[in-house]
Write a protein that holds these residues in place. Sequence first.
Motif, mmCIF file in Angstrom:
data_model
loop_
_atom_site.group_PDB
_atom_site.id
_atom_site.type_symbol
_atom_site.label_atom_id
_atom_site.label_comp_id
_atom_site.label_asym_id
_atom_site.label_seq_id
_atom_site.Cartn_x
_atom_site.Cartn_y
_atom_site.Cartn_z
ATOM 1 N N PRO A 166 0.818 -1.216 0.000
ATOM 2 C CA PRO A 166 0.000 0.000 0.000
ATOM 3 C C PRO A 166 0.853 1.267 0.000
ATOM 4 O O PRO A 166 2.011 1.269 0.411
ATOM 5 C CB PRO A 166 -0.804 -0.126 1.296
ATOM 6 C CG PRO A 166 0.038 -0.989 2.185
ATOM 7 C CD PRO A 166 0.731 -1.955 1.282
ATOM 8 N N ASN A 167 0.242 2.337 -0.537
ATOM 9 C CA ASN A 167 0.799 3.689 -0.427
ATOM 10 C C ASN A 167 2.112 3.909 -1.195
ATOM 11 O O ASN A 167 2.947 4.718 -0.797
ATOM 12 C CB ASN A 167 1.013 4.066 1.047
ATOM 13 C CG ASN A 167 -0.256 3.961 1.858
ATOM 14 O OD1 ASN A 167 -1.330 4.346 1.407
ATOM 15 N ND2 ASN A 167 -0.134 3.408 3.062
ATOM 16 N N LEU A 168 2.310 3.215 -2.303
ATOM 17 C CA LEU A 168 3.471 3.492 -3.150
ATOM 18 C C LEU A 168 3.185 4.741 -3.986
ATOM 19 O O LEU A 168 2.067 4.931 -4.476
ATOM 20 C CB LEU A 168 3.762 2.323 -4.089
ATOM 21 C CG LEU A 168 4.154 0.973 -3.455
ATOM 22 C CD1 LEU A 168 4.418 -0.044 -4.556
ATOM 23 C CD2 LEU A 168 5.356 1.109 -2.553
ATOM 24 N N ASP A 169 4.201 5.601 -4.164
ATOM 25 C CA ASP A 169 3.998 6.752 -5.039
ATOM 26 C C ASP A 169 4.183 6.323 -6.495
ATOM 27 O O ASP A 169 4.442 5.137 -6.783
ATOM 28 C CB ASP A 169 4.947 7.899 -4.672
ATOM 29 C CG ASP A 169 6.416 7.517 -4.768
ATOM 30 O OD1 ASP A 169 6.757 6.610 -5.556
ATOM 31 O OD2 ASP A 169 7.245 8.126 -4.053
ATOM 32 N N VAL A 170 4.074 7.271 -7.410
ATOM 33 C CA VAL A 170 4.119 6.928 -8.839
ATOM 34 C C VAL A 170 5.454 6.283 -9.207
ATOM 35 O O VAL A 170 5.503 5.248 -9.880
ATOM 36 C CB VAL A 170 3.872 8.185 -9.698
ATOM 37 C CG1 VAL A 170 4.095 7.866 -11.179
ATOM 38 C CG2 VAL A 170 2.459 8.714 -9.482
ATOM 39 N N ALA A 171 6.540 6.888 -8.775
ATOM 40 C CA ALA A 171 7.866 6.354 -9.102
ATOM 41 C C ALA A 171 8.053 4.950 -8.530
ATOM 42 O O ALA A 171 8.587 4.051 -9.201
ATOM 43 C CB ALA A 171 8.952 7.291 -8.585
ATOM 44 N N GLN A 172 7.611 4.747 -7.310
ATOM 45 C CA GLN A 172 7.744 3.429 -6.687
ATOM 46 C C GLN A 172 6.853 2.403 -7.379
ATOM 47 O O GLN A 172 7.246 1.250 -7.557
ATOM 48 C CB GLN A 172 7.391 3.517 -5.203
ATOM 49 C CG GLN A 172 8.402 4.294 -4.366
ATOM 50 C CD GLN A 172 7.911 4.536 -2.947
ATOM 51 O OE1 GLN A 172 6.716 4.707 -2.705
ATOM 52 N NE2 GLN A 172 8.840 4.554 -1.990
ATOM 53 N N SER A 173 5.647 2.814 -7.767
ATOM 54 C CA SER A 173 4.734 1.873 -8.420
ATOM 55 C C SER A 173 5.252 1.415 -9.775
ATOM 56 O O SER A 173 4.929 0.315 -10.232
ATOM 57 C CB SER A 173 3.344 2.499 -8.571
ATOM 58 O OG SER A 173 3.356 3.567 -9.510
#
Length: 509
Positions: free
Chosen positions: A303-310
Amino acid sequence: MNLTFSGTDGIIILCAYAVITLLIGWWAGRGEKVSNTLGDYYLAGKNLGLIALFFTLYATQYSGNNVVGYAPTAYREGFSWLQSIPFMTIIIGMYLLIAPRLYVLSKRFQFITPADWITHRFRSKSVTLLAVALMLWALCNYLLEQLVAIGHAVAGLTGGAIPYEYAVIGFILVMLAYEWMGGMKAVAYTDVLQGLSLLVGIIILLIGALTLTGGNFAEMTQDLANTVPEKIGVPDTITSINWLSMIVLIGFGAIIYPHAIQRIYSSKSERTLKRSLARMAWMPPVTTGFVFIVGIICLSLYPNLDVAQSEQLIGILANDVAALNSIYYWAMVIFFGAIVSAIISTADSALLSFSSIISKDIYGEYINRKATEAQKVKVGKVAGVVAVALLLWIAWNPPGTLYQIFVLKFELLVQVFPAFGLGLYWKKLAPKPVFIGMLAGALLAGLMTLTGNNTFYGIHGGVLGLALNVSICVIGSLIAPASHEEQEKAIARTELKVADFRDKKATVG
């Protein structure tokens, strides 16, 4: 996709894929002078059978980028990304609208490139050149997307042992080698290996993801409804409109890919083409459908990954799946090798089509009309290398996420559709309205993209451009239709003769 796999294991798998594809390329071209004729080199002698045609169509419609890019999109958008299944499905329906008729005409009039149909139907240099420009733009954009994905996939699989830049260069050289040796036949045969690897890998990844969650998808979905209800609830009106817009954009745009059109030309028979498309209809649920489920599962796992992490989602998940046991570990190593291989299978198709258009439609028609077919093939090969070199320079600093790159090319490519969809069936369609409509649609879509306004109330600029395009084509052709003589010629260029029906009857029998 930064993985904790052993760099050595990843290198071994990648080397194995490289050697196998090179052997396939050599085998496809052995004992044959595939470079002597355009038909042999670019269309495999128009003799692709059911298995090769099915997998090369599959590799054209799907690539490793579908896994790398679509799962993160599902993670960010939630259940509204369910649209990825119907927009891949509608492509098959659109194929069935134009492919059988186009195949018969291509066999009768010996088409090599998509521009051959446009030239044959409209007899207008302006229409042909504009369509060629839009198709080349789409191919360059598509190839750039694959180059970016190759670099990230190889660097991730080898744990950084092979840097991004070297990864791109190395596998581009492999691709060029087997493509030069065997042309379309080598591309189609390697697609069988790459398509099978990707399909099996997606299934294993999904099984691994379900194992990590305990396999209770219903419970996981209920948990998401409590924690991120906006990603699981009913989409708002704008999102729903955007969904329909995307289906239209991709449904009408994907079948105009030049390499997709050339696979229609390459079929051994109309029956083979239809059987391949019938099997393709099952692929959206078991490819984009499974990838969508993987993205949704990751909402619960990470949960809660930002765009770059996703954007690194598949690498993160593969790490955790690989940690389950040694079987999953090697399955994930092979899977990431399959992703790289599948990305290359998409890139080689785009490059081959790019080369064919440069060699035949530009060099052969406007630079050296006296060139032999062997000379045209050589020019196409060189042009492909030059294009790859320029795109590599761009790929070092890739623009935007993979999904954004993916959407951009359809905005312009879809404007070529009326020349096929309407041109195949409507004798009154006149060249001038087709040119004006195509240009107006491309300008509108391009202007919206350049100004950062890709959508208007959820509708993509490419769809608005297509609506304007079709309106101009239809209204213009009704107000100032082609002359009676031109309409008669259009009928002669597009009708299916009695001999064609006999051929089809014999083929089916």
